[in-house]
Design an enzyme around this catalytic site. Structure first.
Site, short mmCIF file in Angstrom:
data_model
loop_
_atom_site.label_atom_id
_atom_site.label_comp_id
_atom_site.label_asym_id
_atom_site.label_seq_id
_atom_site.Cartn_x
_atom_site.Cartn_y
_atom_site.Cartn_z
N CYS A 247 1.11 -1.15 -0.12
CA CYS A 247 -0.11 -0.07 -0.26
C CYS A 247 0.91 1.39 -0.29
O CYS A 247 1.46 1.34 -0.76
CB CYS A 247 -1.09 -0.24 1.02
SG CYS A 247 -2.97 1.03 0.87
N HIS A 332 -4.02 -5.15 -0.22
CA HIS A 332 -3.81 -5.84 1.22
C HIS A 332 -3.68 -7.76 0.92
O HIS A 332 -4.97 -7.88 1.53
CB HIS A 332 -4.33 -5.66 2.39
CG HIS A 332 -4.52 -3.81 2.52
ND1 HIS A 332 -3.29 -3.45 3.96
CD2 HIS A 332 -4.42 -2.58 1.79
CE1 HIS A 332 -3.35 -1.97 3.81
NE2 HIS A 332 -4.11 -1.73 2.32
N GLU A 334 -2.64 -9.39 3.38
CA GLU A 334 -2.83 -9.72 4.27
C GLU A 334 -4.72 -9.67 5.56
O GLU A 334 -4.90 -10.07 5.68
CB GLU A 334 -1.86 -8.94 5.71
CG GLU A 334 -3.02 -7.43 6.20
CD GLU A 334 -2.39 -6.74 4.90
OE1 GLU A 334 -3.25 -5.50 5.18
OE2 GLU A 334 -1.91 -6.70 4.38
#
Length: 360
Positions: A247, A332, A334
Site C-alpha cells: 500500500c 493488502h 494480509e
C-alpha cells in the site's frame, strides 16, 4: 436517539441519528464497499484523518471483539452507516459498535441515504466533511470545511516513534512502520519472522546496521509525497537488502525509483477489488484501502516494471524492480478484512530472502 447532521464541503446536509461520541472533526469523507469487516476498517490506521462511510447497509450486527483489531488506538475521524444494529448476535461479541465508538471517542451517524452520498462521491470525488448537532450554523461549518486544508502529518500521528522487537526464530525482518496493520505483523510472525519495528523516519544506515534478511514497508495514511526523507531512505535501502512494500510502502518504493503518484478521484476501499497478476494471468479478489496510486506511464525509464493491475480502472496494483530483490503491491495481501487470495506474497518474500541469503 438524538439527531445528528453530516455536512459536506459542497454544502450538502444529511440528517440522521447519532451514535458514538460527540468528537466532531473535519475529515475526508470516503466510502468502503466491504460487506463485512467494519471492526478491522475502524482500526486500520490508513484511515487517519478520514470519515468512513460503509456502502453495505447493515452494520454492527456482529458487535466488536478484542481479536480483530488492526491497531490498538483507532485513528478514524468518523463513521457513517445506513442501518445500525445495537443488538449484535455473535458468540465472539464483547461489546456493541456504539460502545466501542464512545470509548474510542469516534462520532457516528446512521439512518441517512448512503447510496446517494456514494453516488455523489463517485461523480464529484471525495470531499471534506464533518458531523454536527442539528442546531449548528450550517453556513459557518461549510465555510470552515472549504478553508481547512487536508492533513499532511497522518503517518507521524499513527506510526510508532520507538524501535522495538517482536521476537521469533526465523528470518530477521525490519518492519518500517507507517501505521502498520496488525494483519501484516501476524502474517510475518506466522512465518517465523524475527521482527524489528522501526519508526517511519529511521535512516537507512540505522536499518542496515541490523543486518536483517529483508525490510517490510507497511501500509499507512496520507499522501506519499509528504514523506521525502523516507523516500530517500528507501532509495538507499533497495540496493542492499530484500524489500517488500504494501500500500503506502508500494507508493514509496515507486517514488524512490523515479515514478510518480497521483490522487484517485474516490479511491479504492473495500474487500472486493479484482486484480490481475500480469506474470501468471491469475485474477485475485483483493482487499484495498488507498486514495493515491502510482502512475503507470511514469514507470517508463525507471528500473520498475508493472506486475499487477486493477481490472476495474486499470490502475497500478504492483511493481517489481528489474535489478534488485524488491517488489510491492497496492492491495493488502494480509486481507484483514477481506479475501485471503494473495497471502502467498508473504511466502514469496520469505523465498526471496532465502535466495538472497544463499547468494550472500
Amino acid at each position: 436517539m438524538k439527531e445528528r447532521l453530516l455536512i459536506l464541503e459542497d454544502g450538502s446536509v444529511y440528517k440522521g441519528k447519532a451514535f458514538g461520541s460527540d468528537n466532531f472533526q473535519i475529515g475526508e469523507l470516503v466510502f468502503n464497499t466491504s460487506m463485512t469487516g467494519y471492526q478491522e476498517i475502524l482500526t486500520d490506521n490508513s484511515y487517519c484523518g478520514q470519515i468512513v462511510m460503509m456502502t453495505y447497509p447493515l452494520i454492527g450486527n456482529y458487535g466488536i471483539n478484542r481479536d480483530d483489531y488492526e491497531s490498538i488506538v483507532p485513528a478514524v475521524f468518523g463513521f457513517v452507516v445506513k442501518d445500525y444494529c445495537d443488538a449484535p448476535s455473535n458468540w465472539r461479541a464483547q461489546e456493541t459498535l456504539n460502545d466501542f465508538l464512545v470509548r474510542e471517542n469516534i462520532p457516528g451517524i446512521y439512518g441517512i441515504d448512503t447510496r446517494a452520498i456514494t453516488r455523489k462521491l463517485r461523480d464529484q470525488g471525495v470531499m471534506k466533511a464533518t458531523m454536527a448537532d442539528p442546531d449548528a450554523n450550517i453556513e459557518e461549518i461549510v465555510k470552515q470545511l472549504k478553508e481547512t486544508d487536508y492533513l499532511h502529518d497522518q503517518v507521524k500521528r499513527v506510526a510508532s516513534d520507538k524501535i522495538f522487537p517482536i521476537p521469533n526464530r526465523g528470518k530477521k525482518v525490519v518492519l518500517m512502520d507507517f501505521g502498520a496493520k496488525l494483519g501484516i505483523v501476524r502474517e510475518l510472525s506466522k512465518r517465523g519472522c524475527d521482527l524489528i519495528v522501526v519508526p517511519w523516519n529511521t535512516p537507512a544506515e540505522k536499518i542496515l546496521s541490523y543486518h536483517a534478511d529483508g525490510v517490510m514497508l507497511t501500509n499507512g495514511p496520507g499522501n506519499p509525497e509528504d514523506l521525502p526523507e523516507t523516500i530517500e531512505t528507501i532509495r538507499q535501502l533497495i540496493p542492499h537488502t530484500v524489500v517488500f512494500g504494501i500500500c503506502l510502502g508500494h507508493q514509496l518504493i515507486s517514488l524512490a525509483c523515479g515514478a510518480k503518484t497521483y490522487k484517485l478521484k474516490f479511491g479504492h476501499r473495500g474487500g472486493n477489488h479484482p486484480v490481475i497478476d500480469l506474470a501468471t494471468g491469475k485474477v485475485q479478489i483483493t482487499s484495498q484501502n488507498h486514495g493515491y496510486a502510482v502512475d503507470i506511464d511514469s514507470l517508463e525509464n525507471t528500473p520498475l516494471e508493472l506486475s499487477h493491475q486493477a481490472l476495474n480502472d486499470k490502475s497500478c496494483e504492483g511493481v517489481r524492480h528489474t535489478q534488485y530483490p524488491c517488489f510491492s503491491v497496492q492491495f493488502h495481501p494480509e486481507a484483514s478484512a477481506g479475501p485471503e487470495d494473495a497471502r502467498d506474497l508473504f511466502d514469496e518474500f520469505i523465498n526471496m530472502m532465502d535466495k538472497e541469503g544463499h547468494h550472500a
